[in-house]
Design a protein around this motif. Sequence first.
Motif, PDB file in Angstrom:
ATOM      1  N   VAL A 244       8.840  -0.873   5.147  1.00  0.00           N
ATOM      2  CA  VAL A 244       7.819  -1.411   6.035  1.00  0.00           C
ATOM      3  C   VAL A 244       7.346  -2.728   5.441  1.00  0.00           C
ATOM      4  O   VAL A 244       6.990  -2.794   4.265  1.00  0.00           O
ATOM      5  CB  VAL A 244       6.643  -0.428   6.185  1.00  0.00           C
ATOM      6  CG1 VAL A 244       5.583  -1.012   7.112  1.00  0.00           C
ATOM      7  CG2 VAL A 244       7.135   0.902   6.710  1.00  0.00           C
TER       8      VAL A 244
ATOM      9  N   VAL B 202       4.493   4.124  11.405  1.00  0.00           N
ATOM     10  CA  VAL B 202       4.188   2.867  10.750  1.00  0.00           C
ATOM     11  C   VAL B 202       2.694   2.566  10.845  1.00  0.00           C
ATOM     12  O   VAL B 202       2.080   2.060   9.905  1.00  0.00           O
ATOM     13  CB  VAL B 202       5.030   1.723  11.368  1.00  0.00           C
ATOM     14  CG1 VAL B 202       4.508   0.369  10.957  1.00  0.00           C
ATOM     15  CG2 VAL B 202       6.500   1.878  10.972  1.00  0.00           C
TER      16      VAL B 202
ATOM     17  N   ARG C 272      -3.705   3.555   5.905  1.00  0.00           N
ATOM     18  CA  ARG C 272      -3.984   4.094   4.568  1.00  0.00           C
ATOM     19  C   ARG C 272      -3.723   3.114   3.448  1.00  0.00           C
ATOM     20  O   ARG C 272      -4.239   3.265   2.354  1.00  0.00           O
ATOM     21  CB  ARG C 272      -3.119   5.343   4.330  1.00  0.00           C
ATOM     22  CG  ARG C 272      -3.331   6.340   5.431  1.00  0.00           C
ATOM     23  CD  ARG C 272      -2.773   7.687   5.085  1.00  0.00           C
ATOM     24  NE  ARG C 272      -2.603   8.442   6.322  1.00  0.00           N
ATOM     25  CZ  ARG C 272      -2.328   9.729   6.366  1.00  0.00           C
ATOM     26  NH1 ARG C 272      -2.192  10.408   5.253  1.00  0.00           N
ATOM     27  NH2 ARG C 272      -2.200  10.346   7.512  1.00  0.00           N
ATOM     28  N   SER C 273      -2.891   2.100   3.697  1.00  0.00           N
ATOM     29  CA  SER C 273      -2.513   1.194   2.615  1.00  0.00           C
ATOM     30  C   SER C 273      -3.342  -0.081   2.598  1.00  0.00           C
ATOM     31  O   SER C 273      -3.389  -0.771   1.585  1.00  0.00           O
ATOM     32  CB  SER C 273      -1.045   0.811   2.762  1.00  0.00           C
ATOM     33  OG  SER C 273      -0.855   0.072   3.953  1.00  0.00           O
TER      34      SER C 273
ATOM     35  N   ILE D  93       5.806   4.471  -0.725  1.00  0.00           N
ATOM     36  CA  ILE D  93       4.913   5.112   0.229  1.00  0.00           C
ATOM     37  C   ILE D  93       4.929   6.605  -0.050  1.00  0.00           C
ATOM     38  O   ILE D  93       5.997   7.201  -0.213  1.00  0.00           O
ATOM     39  CB  ILE D  93       5.382   4.854   1.675  1.00  0.00           C
ATOM     40  CG1 ILE D  93       5.281   3.360   1.992  1.00  0.00           C
ATOM     41  CG2 ILE D  93       4.557   5.664   2.656  1.00  0.00           C
ATOM     42  CD1 ILE D  93       5.857   2.999   3.341  1.00  0.00           C
TER      43      ILE D  93
ATOM     44  N   GLN E  97       2.774  11.012   3.828  1.00  0.00           N
ATOM     45  CA  GLN E  97       2.301  10.278   4.990  1.00  0.00           C
ATOM     46  C   GLN E  97       3.347  10.186   6.095  1.00  0.00           C
ATOM     47  O   GLN E  97       3.035   9.844   7.225  1.00  0.00           O
ATOM     48  CB  GLN E  97       1.913   8.841   4.590  1.00  0.00           C
ATOM     49  CG  GLN E  97       0.728   8.761   3.653  1.00  0.00           C
ATOM     50  CD  GLN E  97       0.413   7.325   3.291  1.00  0.00           C
ATOM     51  OE1 GLN E  97       0.700   6.423   4.043  1.00  0.00           O
ATOM     52  NE2 GLN E  97      -0.204   7.125   2.138  1.00  0.00           N
ATOM     53  N   LEU E  98       4.587  10.466   5.744  1.00  0.00           N
ATOM     54  CA  LEU E  98       5.678  10.113   6.628  1.00  0.00           C
ATOM     55  C   LEU E  98       6.755  11.161   6.468  1.00  0.00           C
ATOM     56  O   LEU E  98       7.084  11.533   5.374  1.00  0.00           O
ATOM     57  CB  LEU E  98       6.203   8.754   6.157  1.00  0.00           C
ATOM     58  CG  LEU E  98       6.963   7.868   7.104  1.00  0.00           C
ATOM     59  CD1 LEU E  98       6.041   7.326   8.175  1.00  0.00           C
ATOM     60  CD2 LEU E  98       7.535   6.710   6.309  1.00  0.00           C
TER      61      LEU E  98
ATOM     62  N   LEU F 225       6.975   0.048   0.893  1.00  0.00           N
ATOM     63  CA  LEU F 225       6.048  -0.862   1.540  1.00  0.00           C
ATOM     64  C   LEU F 225       6.181  -2.189   0.804  1.00  0.00           C
ATOM     65  O   LEU F 225       5.949  -2.263  -0.392  1.00  0.00           O
ATOM     66  CB  LEU F 225       4.635  -0.289   1.398  1.00  0.00           C
ATOM     67  CG  LEU F 225       3.483  -0.891   2.170  1.00  0.00           C
ATOM     68  CD1 LEU F 225       3.796  -1.033   3.646  1.00  0.00           C
ATOM     69  CD2 LEU F 225       2.252  -0.004   1.994  1.00  0.00           C
TER      70      LEU F 225
ATOM     71  N   PRO G 190      -3.164  -6.176   0.789  1.00  0.00           N
ATOM     72  CA  PRO G 190      -4.573  -6.566   0.878  1.00  0.00           C
ATOM     73  C   PRO G 190      -4.876  -7.834   0.089  1.00  0.00           C
ATOM     74  O   PRO G 190      -5.593  -8.710   0.569  1.00  0.00           O
ATOM     75  CB  PRO G 190      -5.299  -5.354   0.288  1.00  0.00           C
ATOM     76  CG  PRO G 190      -4.391  -4.202   0.540  1.00  0.00           C
ATOM     77  CD  PRO G 190      -3.001  -4.755   0.444  1.00  0.00           C
TER      78      PRO G 190
ATOM     79  N   MET H  52      13.970   3.350   4.484  1.00  0.00           N
ATOM     80  CA  MET H  52      12.955   2.830   5.386  1.00  0.00           C
ATOM     81  C   MET H  52      12.062   1.878   4.616  1.00  0.00           C
ATOM     82  O   MET H  52      11.509   2.230   3.586  1.00  0.00           O
ATOM     83  CB  MET H  52      12.138   3.962   5.994  1.00  0.00           C
ATOM     84  CG  MET H  52      11.087   3.424   6.961  1.00  0.00           C
ATOM     85  SD  MET H  52      10.438   4.692   8.054  1.00  0.00           S
ATOM     86  CE  MET H  52       9.367   3.650   9.063  1.00  0.00           C
TER      87      MET H  52
ATOM     88  N   ILE I 159       0.711   4.268   8.193  1.00  0.00           N
ATOM     89  CA  ILE I 159       0.856   3.616   6.896  1.00  0.00           C
ATOM     90  C   ILE I 159      -0.106   2.447   6.785  1.00  0.00           C
ATOM     91  O   ILE I 159      -0.752   2.243   5.757  1.00  0.00           O
ATOM     92  CB  ILE I 159       2.300   3.126   6.699  1.00  0.00           C
ATOM     93  CG1 ILE I 159       3.241   4.326   6.622  1.00  0.00           C
ATOM     94  CG2 ILE I 159       2.424   2.278   5.448  1.00  0.00           C
ATOM     95  CD1 ILE I 159       4.699   3.943   6.710  1.00  0.00           C
TER      96      ILE I 159
ATOM     97  N   GLU J 292       5.907  -1.347  -3.059  1.00  0.00           N
ATOM     98  CA  GLU J 292       5.230  -0.104  -3.413  1.00  0.00           C
ATOM     99  C   GLU J 292       5.941   1.074  -2.778  1.00  0.00           C
ATOM    100  O   GLU J 292       6.547   0.958  -1.720  1.00  0.00           O
ATOM    101  CB  GLU J 292       3.780  -0.125  -2.894  1.00  0.00           C
ATOM    102  CG  GLU J 292       2.920  -1.205  -3.505  1.00  0.00           C
ATOM    103  CD  GLU J 292       1.506  -1.170  -2.933  1.00  0.00           C
ATOM    104  OE1 GLU J 292       1.022  -0.081  -2.585  1.00  0.00           O
ATOM    105  OE2 GLU J 292       0.898  -2.243  -2.824  1.00  0.00           O
TER     106      GLU J 292
END
Lengths: 155, 155
Positions: free
Chosen positions: A136, B118, B124-125, A107, A111-112, A96, A141, A134, B121, A105
């Motif tokens: 993303v 996606v 949750r992130s 992941i 989750q995936l 991520l 935040p 992969m 993700i 980060e």
Amino acid sequence: MDEETRVNTVVSRLRDAGYRITPQRMALIEILCQSDRHPSAGQLHEQLKQRFPTTSLATVYKTLNVLKEVGEVMEIGFAGSDARYDSAHPDPHPHLICVQCRRIEDIDVQQLKPESQVEKIAERSGYRILSYRMDVYGLCPRCQQEMAESQAAAS
Amino acid sequence: MDEETRVNTVVSRLRDAGYRITPQRMALIEILCQSDRHPSAGQLHEQLKQRFPTTSLATVYKTLNVLKEVGEVMEIGFAGSDARYDSAHPDPHPHLICVQCRRIEDIDVQQLKPESQVEKIAERSGYRILSYRMDVYGLCPRCQQEMAESQAAAS
DNA sequence: ATAGATGCAAATATTTTGCCGCCTG
DNA sequence: CAGGCGGCAAAATATTTGCATCTAT
């Protein structure tokens, strides 16, 4: 796997492949295993110089290439930027990436589940699949908040 | 969307953003939309020189950056290698990459649905997700065969 | 003892930038 | 006709390589 165990794993792998364990390599491996960020070669060099001030960037690259060869670091390449390295989690896993602050980060793979999808691709394409990647891209935040604040200030 | 329509879309997008449509840009856009390979800047430059022999590589890069800016080409970066460009399909989609011959193919998105994953993700992130990238690495059928043959010859 | 590693510098490769003259809009 | 664009060359960035010296095994 804790950090010490991970370091030992990498060291054994190097030794088994016939490579020498020099102090510089030892230190680099430790630095790599400590960082959960995803450092660039230059950042690794900076840290390494704190312990071995004469270390050259060339040695960092050479060692990273050796570690890639034995499969104990993963290299993540981007266009127009330098490559990042990850030894804490050498198995393929999604990342991520904040497009603003460049933070990377991991992941949680829970989750995936890309693996099952990757298998389907193998069947239909005739490719022998070796690995995958992969990423993303988004705004973390923190950067979202900073952008909201600067926008409020501007209005 | 056929090639002509795609070219028009890109041209309109450029014009709307206030950029000029020069013969070199027009030609580069056409070349980009024609190729289903994923050419590098250097390869694009070679092709462009066939029509405009004096074209410089710098112009290719400048135009590619403009096209990235308006979102009409996707840049795919690798470490230690040059970046590849894709204008035929600017929306994010997975790629299948042969590690031997460097061929890059598009994966039919029907086979794979990364979007739903996606979204999970994002939740949750706390990230605001902007795009993603998925590359699957392997050996294409042709390279598998070549390796099998050279191994047979060696034994 | 010796094959292999380090460190320095120079070479490569890729992409960006500065500047000036030219052309599109 | 004015600001953007193309082309050339030089700069910037990232990574690799050659070579002499040193060191881990």
